[in-house]
Write a protein that holds these residues in place. Structure first.
Motif, PDB file in Angstrom:
ATOM      1  N   ALA A  22       0.707  -1.034   0.072  1.00  0.00           N
ATOM      2  CA  ALA A  22      -0.052   0.104   0.122  1.00  0.00           C
ATOM      3  C   ALA A  22       0.973   1.226  -0.206  1.00  0.00           C
ATOM      4  O   ALA A  22       0.378   2.285  -0.648  1.00  0.00           O
ATOM      5  N   VAL A  23       1.981   1.234   0.946  1.00  0.00           N
ATOM      6  CA  VAL A  23       2.827   2.518   0.851  1.00  0.00           C
ATOM      7  C   VAL A  23       3.507   2.618  -0.503  1.00  0.00           C
ATOM      8  O   VAL A  23       3.748   3.896  -1.191  1.00  0.00           O
ATOM      9  N   LEU A  24       3.964   1.426  -1.149  1.00  0.00           N
ATOM     10  CA  LEU A  24       4.642   1.545  -2.226  1.00  0.00           C
ATOM     11  C   LEU A  24       3.937   2.101  -3.394  1.00  0.00           C
ATOM     12  O   LEU A  24       4.179   3.129  -4.211  1.00  0.00           O
ATOM     13  N   PHE A  25       2.614   1.533  -3.558  1.00  0.00           N
ATOM     14  CA  PHE A  25       1.622   1.862  -4.365  1.00  0.00           C
ATOM     15  C   PHE A  25       1.546   3.489  -4.396  1.00  0.00           C
ATOM     16  O   PHE A  25       1.470   3.943  -5.435  1.00  0.00           O
ATOM     17  N   LEU A  26       1.423   4.033  -3.204  1.00  0.00           N
ATOM     18  CA  LEU A  26       1.164   5.664  -3.342  1.00  0.00           C
ATOM     19  C   LEU A  26       2.703   6.107  -3.318  1.00  0.00           C
ATOM     20  O   LEU A  26       2.468   7.294  -3.896  1.00  0.00           O
ATOM     21  N   LEU A  27       3.742   5.604  -3.002  1.00  0.00           N
ATOM     22  CA  LEU A  27       4.929   6.351  -2.952  1.00  0.00           C
ATOM     23  C   LEU A  27       5.421   6.397  -4.532  1.00  0.00           C
ATOM     24  O   LEU A  27       5.745   7.474  -5.120  1.00  0.00           O
ATOM     25  N   ILE A  28       4.981   5.499  -5.456  1.00  0.00           N
ATOM     26  CA  ILE A  28       5.549   5.619  -6.943  1.00  0.00           C
ATOM     27  C   ILE A  28       4.259   6.483  -7.617  1.00  0.00           C
ATOM     28  O   ILE A  28       4.794   6.846  -8.795  1.00  0.00           O
ATOM     29  N   GLN A  29       3.373   6.874  -6.969  1.00  0.00           N
ATOM     30  CA  GLN A  29       2.551   7.971  -7.365  1.00  0.00           C
ATOM     31  C   GLN A  29       3.105   9.335  -6.971  1.00  0.00           C
ATOM     32  O   GLN A  29       2.353  10.414  -7.465  1.00  0.00           O
ATOM     33  N   GLY A  30       4.020   9.300  -6.425  1.00  0.00           N
ATOM     34  CA  GLY A  30       4.873  10.710  -5.803  1.00  0.00           C
ATOM     35  C   GLY A  30       4.167  11.351  -4.790  1.00  0.00           C
ATOM     36  O   GLY A  30       4.465  12.518  -4.435  1.00  0.00           O
TER      37      GLY A  30
END
Length: 90
Positions: A22-30
């Protein structure tokens, strides 16, 4: 745009926990750690811990590295463009 199924693919590809994915998903969206914490109703420190563990598991060294490598995972089938998406792991 990153699709919800892309987050699940990243989770499986890098053997991440639900929270790490979940964190990675949001992180790669900037998203910043603060923005991720707000979105996940968590603390910034908890987000930092999940980022650290996700990076360790996946072998990422920086946020830019994570974005580039994640694009390679999802781009062939989706034509990834970083943007907003619904978090599929809720």
């Amino acid at each position: 745009m990153i699709e919800p199924m892309d987050a699940l693919e990243l989770r499986d590809r890098y053997r991440l926990s639900k929270g790490e994915a979940a964190v990675l998903f949001l992180l790669i969206q900037g998203k910043s750690n603060h923005e991720i914490a707000e979105r996940l109703d968590s603390t910034v420190q908890a987000v930092k811990n999940k980022v650290y563990h996700a990076f360790q598991k996946a072998g990422f060294t920086t946020r830019a590295d994570a974005i580039l490598k994640c694009q390679k995972v999802v781009q062939p089938k989706t034509g990834l463009a970083i943007g907003k998406g619904n978090l599929p792991l809720d």
